[in-house]
Design a protein around this motif. Structure first.
Motif, PDB file in Angstrom:
ATOM      1  N   UNK A   1     112.980  58.069  68.776  1.00 59.03           N
ATOM      2  CA  UNK A   1     113.956  57.755  67.739  1.00 59.03           C
ATOM      3  C   UNK A   1     114.354  56.282  67.846  1.00 59.03           C
ATOM      4  N   UNK A   2     114.974  55.723  66.807  1.00 60.64           N
ATOM      5  CA  UNK A   2     115.434  54.339  66.910  1.00 60.64           C
ATOM      6  C   UNK A   2     116.394  54.108  68.077  1.00 60.64           C
TER       7      UNK A   2
ATOM      8  N   UNK B   1     102.544  58.503  59.470  1.00 62.03           N
ATOM      9  CA  UNK B   1     102.221  57.151  59.912  1.00 62.03           C
ATOM     10  C   UNK B   1     103.157  56.759  61.029  1.00 62.03           C
ATOM     11  N   UNK B   2     103.900  55.724  60.799  1.00 65.74           N
ATOM     12  CA  UNK B   2     104.832  55.204  61.789  1.00 65.74           C
ATOM     13  C   UNK B   2     106.053  54.680  61.055  1.00 65.74           C
TER      14      UNK B   2
ATOM     15  N   UNK C   1     107.279  52.637  65.683  1.00 64.38           N
ATOM     16  CA  UNK C   1     107.510  53.839  66.480  1.00 64.38           C
ATOM     17  C   UNK C   1     106.949  55.011  65.684  1.00 64.38           C
ATOM     18  N   UNK C   2     106.697  56.091  66.366  1.00 64.49           N
ATOM     19  CA  UNK C   2     106.107  57.245  65.701  1.00 64.49           C
ATOM     20  C   UNK C   2     107.047  57.811  64.641  1.00 64.49           C
TER      21      UNK C   2
ATOM     22  N   UNK D   1     106.246  52.542  71.718  1.00 65.24           N
ATOM     23  CA  UNK D   1     106.510  51.625  70.611  1.00 65.24           C
ATOM     24  C   UNK D   1     105.558  50.451  70.734  1.00 65.24           C
ATOM     25  N   UNK D   2     105.233  49.831  69.603  1.00 69.26           N
ATOM     26  CA  UNK D   2     104.308  48.699  69.603  1.00 69.26           C
ATOM     27  C   UNK D   2     104.904  47.557  68.786  1.00 69.26           C
ATOM     28  N   UNK D   3     104.964  46.398  69.410  1.00 65.96           N
ATOM     29  CA  UNK D   3     105.419  45.175  68.749  1.00 65.96           C
ATOM     30  C   UNK D   3     104.411  44.820  67.664  1.00 65.96           C
TER      31      UNK D   3
END
Length: 155
Positions: free
Chosen positions: A2-3, A70-71, A145-146, A116-118
């Motif tokens: 989650x965020x 998606x993301x 993020x997912x 998470x991916x930058x």
């Protein structure tokens, strides 16, 4: 993820990145960077310690750009506060060094805890006005993020 989980993980990573460094405090000592999520805690009394130096990990916005499996893209603003009373008023250098350390970490390895991916979207800025001996800057970053995935087989 989650965020909020992302925000906590990023705050932990920022603490780790900046742990080897010490910065001036208003008390005249050197201390490691304080890292807060969303805002500085409210001070209850006037005699509480000043929070400088600090980084605030502030969630700014988010979106699901494709609207399906998606993301989610999360925008985060990192606000950097440095206290430096040197007469040459060069505290912005510490601010920019913090920005650079964060930029290098995620440019070299964009993954955050495999969750998470930058995205590579990075902007930074410095204060425009003089608040000596306080020096401020910020950087804006985006991470993927997912997203929640549909489980309806007919969707």
């Amino acid at each position: 993820m989650t965020p909020i989980e992302f925000q906590d993980a990023l705050a932990t990573e920022i603490r780790y990145i900046l742990k080897p460094y010490a910065y001036k405090t208003p008390a005249g000592e050197r201390a490691s960077m304080n890292v807060f999520t969303q805002s500085i805690p409210v001070q209850q009394t006037d005699d509480e310690e000043d929070p400088f130096p600090y980084v605030i990990v502030r969630l700014s916005s988010g979106e699901n750009p494709l609207g399906k499996d998606s993301f989610n893209t999360v925008s985060v603003i990192l606000i950097i506060g440095i206290w430096d009373d040197a007469q040459d008023a060069q505290g912005h250098r510490d601010v920019l060094n913090v920005v650079q350390k964060i930029y290098e970490r995620f440019s070299e390895s964009p993954c955050l805890n495999k969750l998470a991916a930058y995205t590579g979207d990075f902007q930074w800025m410095l204060q425009e006005d003089n608040y000596y001996p306080y020096h401020f800057g910020a950087c804006h970053m985006k991470f993927n993020i997912a997203a929640v995935r549909r489980e309806d087989p007919l969707a």
